[in-house]
Design an enzyme around this catalytic site. Structure first.
Site, short mmCIF file in Angstrom:
data_model
loop_
_atom_site.label_atom_id
_atom_site.label_comp_id
_atom_site.label_asym_id
_atom_site.label_seq_id
_atom_site.Cartn_x
_atom_site.Cartn_y
_atom_site.Cartn_z
N GLU A 213 0.84 -1.20 0.00
CA GLU A 213 0.00 0.00 0.00
C GLU A 213 0.88 1.25 0.00
O GLU A 213 1.95 1.26 0.61
CB GLU A 213 -0.86 0.03 1.26
CG GLU A 213 -1.83 -1.13 1.36
CD GLU A 213 -2.74 -0.97 2.56
OE1 GLU A 213 -3.76 -0.29 2.42
OE2 GLU A 213 -2.42 -1.50 3.63
N HIS A 237 -6.18 -11.51 5.24
CA HIS A 237 -6.13 -11.42 3.77
C HIS A 237 -5.03 -12.32 3.15
O HIS A 237 -5.28 -13.06 2.21
CB HIS A 237 -5.87 -9.98 3.32
CG HIS A 237 -6.86 -8.99 3.85
ND1 HIS A 237 -8.19 -9.26 3.98
CD2 HIS A 237 -6.70 -7.72 4.31
CE1 HIS A 237 -8.82 -8.19 4.47
NE2 HIS A 237 -7.93 -7.25 4.69
N LYS A 337 2.64 -0.76 4.68
CA LYS A 337 2.07 0.56 4.41
C LYS A 337 3.21 1.48 3.96
O LYS A 337 4.36 1.27 4.31
CB LYS A 337 1.45 1.11 5.69
CG LYS A 337 0.33 0.22 6.22
CD LYS A 337 -0.94 1.01 6.45
CE LYS A 337 -2.07 0.13 6.91
NZ LYS A 337 -3.16 0.03 5.94
C1 BG6 Z 1 -8.05 -3.67 5.51
C2 BG6 Z 1 -6.97 -3.21 6.43
O1 BG6 Z 1 -8.55 -4.93 5.90
O2 BG6 Z 1 -7.53 -3.77 4.19
C3 BG6 Z 1 -6.39 -1.90 5.99
O3 BG6 Z 1 -7.50 -3.09 7.75
C4 BG6 Z 1 -5.94 -1.98 4.55
O4 BG6 Z 1 -5.30 -1.50 6.82
C5 BG6 Z 1 -7.05 -2.55 3.66
O5 BG6 Z 1 -5.60 -0.67 4.12
C6 BG6 Z 1 -6.54 -2.81 2.25
O6 BG6 Z 1 -7.61 -3.15 1.41
P1 BG6 Z 1 -7.60 -2.77 -0.13
O7 BG6 Z 1 -8.80 -3.45 -0.69
O8 BG6 Z 1 -7.66 -1.29 -0.22
O9 BG6 Z 1 -6.31 -3.30 -0.67
#
Ligand code: BG6
Length: 487
Positions: A213, A237, A337
């Site tokens: 991210e 995830h 992050k």
């Molecule tokens: C969430 C996390 O489950 O998933 C976040 O708590 C994260 O910290 C997010 O930013 C990422 O999801 P996506 O779909 O934006 O990649």
């Protein structure tokens, strides 16, 4: 497919961030598409700080509308979407208020869906209050992550919720399972003969799964500082993606067949020996840096974060699966992050040919590789070697692209939309069963415990990079590197 019967979708946390950014926009998209939601289906928002329906509709207009449809809002559809919304003012801390909800729902046809877009500390009180007014019958309950902080607290929530709702009524959401390319991975693996014979230790050298991210912790510093990347992303995830990549072909796509196979993978994860932790897991925390030309602050200076925080914002970990298909194949998982790019992808590196009549270049690893890009730009790319034009037999890397937006111009669906429709229609396959969740916690916990016992600061990395160098060194020990480090 239209919901076969009517429904009432009750949204707890109706003014929260998740409702604003994801849940209500997803319901709007399903409504706008037409034919997906039964006409008589209603949304009942529950909140404490809003006076009445008119005030809630104003809030939705102001806060949700900016998050719907990249292609602009269809005003007619928006107006009829608002007509679906009703509102009940409830103080969740006051169980007597739930009689108001019972009265509002009485006599409505169809299934009731309770979506708990609240903090986990409210899950059990809400379930108990629902039961106290008889609302746990003919209903489904959706739980958002984080479901607990560790195995014990997650079991405590699951036990308490399980006393009120049967497992078939409980939908534990992991929005990564709703992403289109994850569905496509299943289609690719189990709808074609091409890949499955190669999908094993004899032909696969290593697998990488990355969720990177660019964003930092945003307004969630307080929550995140008590959570960290391992709990926030790996326990759910990343391990879910891993189980989809590694599972055996299920007998059918019904919910338990799929979840049984995922569970087998999660139970076969090789436990991490605490003495090896330094070799197989890297934890990092971002310092100030630059992302796309803009300076960004260090994690420790983000609002809500303790200045001397030891919380990790980056994790890379080597996972092994102890079964015949995958023994000895390293799966490298990574998330962080404030990294250099926003990308989520699965990389399957196949082995080199056993003998090359075409020169040494055919013997290099990574010549055949499948890259499943979950976001952005959803694609599946298959790398092969081909002969360069001209004299001699010089091989070069080429690829075949499966770009979904070129093949299927319409019908793309956001993860939340798919998952919400699945709840309304009673399809559990893309939701996490309790035993899967427990298996994931069981594997993650020794890492958490070891890190807590060592009490060492995470390795620093500058925002805008790919994380600590140790994450690259870990792969180098296996003669490989992260995809972006190639060339
Ligand atoms: C969430 C996390 O489950 O998933 C976040 O708590 C994260 O910290 C997010 O930013 C990422 O999801 P996506 O779909 O934006 O990649």
């Amino acid at each position: 497919m239209q919901t076969d019967s009517s429904f009432t979708f009750v949204l707890f946390g109706g003014t929260g961030d998740l409702s604003m950014r994801k849940i209500l926009p997803a319901l709007y998209e399903a409504h706008r598409a037409g034919g997906m939601l039964a006409d008589s289906g209603k949304i009942v928002a529950v909140a404490r700080h809003i006076a009445d329906r008119a005030a809630y509709i104003d809030w939705v207009d102001e806060h949700v509308k900016p998050h719907v449809s990249k292609n602009g809002v269809d005003e007619t559809a928006w107006a009829s979407f608002l007509d679906r919304i009703e509102f009940v003012k409830i103080d969740l801390g006051n169980p007597e208020d739930f009689t108001l909800l019972r009265d509002a729902l009485s006599g409505r046809p169809g299934i009731r869906v309770f979506y708990l877009a609240t903090g986990p500390s409210l899950f059990v009180p809400i379930c108990r209050a629902l039961a106290s007014v008889g609302l746990n019958e003919n209903s489904r309950i959706v739980l958002e992550k984080p479901l607990g902080y560790d195995l014990k607290s997650s079991n405590a929530i699951n036990d308490a919720v399980g006393e009120i709702f049967a497992e078939e009524q409980i939908y534990r959401i992991d929005h990564y399972l709703g992403k289109e390319p994850v569905q496509n991975l299943l289609a690719l693996r189990f709808g074609n003969v091409l890949f499955e014979p190669l999908w094993r230790r004899e032909w696969v050298e290593s697998i990488q799964i990355t969720i990177a991210e660019e964003l930092g912790v945003e307004a969630r510093g307080d929550f995140y500082d008590n959570t960290g990347a391992l709990r926030d992303m790996v326990q759910n995830h990343l391990l879910q993606l891993l189980s989809i990549v590694a599972m055996e072909p299920p007998h059918s796509m019904d919910s338990d067949s799929v979840r049984d196979e995922k569970l087998r993978v999660l139970r076969a994860l090789k436990p991490i020996d605490p003495r090896d932790i330094g070799k197989v897991a890297v934890r990092g925390q971002y310092h100030a840096g630059v992302i796309r030309g803009s300076a960004v602050p260090a994690y420790a200076t983000e609002p809500g974060v303790k200045q001397d925080s030891n919380t990790e914002t980056f994790v890379a970990v080597k996972v092994e699966i102890e079964n015949w298909r995958w023994a000895g194949v390293p799966f490298f998982l990574r998330t962080g992050k404030r990294l250099a790019d926003r990308v989520a992808e699965i990389v399957v590196n196949f082995r080199a040919v056993p003998h090359s009549a075409l020169g040494a270049s055919a013997l290099r690893g990574g010549a055949n590789r499948l890259v499943i890009r979950l976001q952005p730009n959803e694609t599946i790319r298959l790398y092969c070697l081909a002969k360069q034009p001209g004299e001699g037999m010089n091989l070069a890397s080429v690829h075949l692209d499966l770009a979904f937006d070129r093949f299927f111009r319409e019908g793309q669906m956001e993860a939340y939309q798919r998952l919400l429709l699945d709840v309304i229609n009673g399809r559990l396959a893309l939701f996490v069963r309790r035993d899967e969740q427990e298996a994931a916690w069981r594997w993650v916990e020794p890492i958490l415990n070891e890190w807590a016992a060592a009490n060492k600061p995470p390795k620093p990395y500058a925002a805008g990079t790919w994380g600590p160098a140790a994450a690259s060194a870990m792969l180098a020990q296996h003669g490989t590197c992260w995809l972006e480090e190639e060339n």
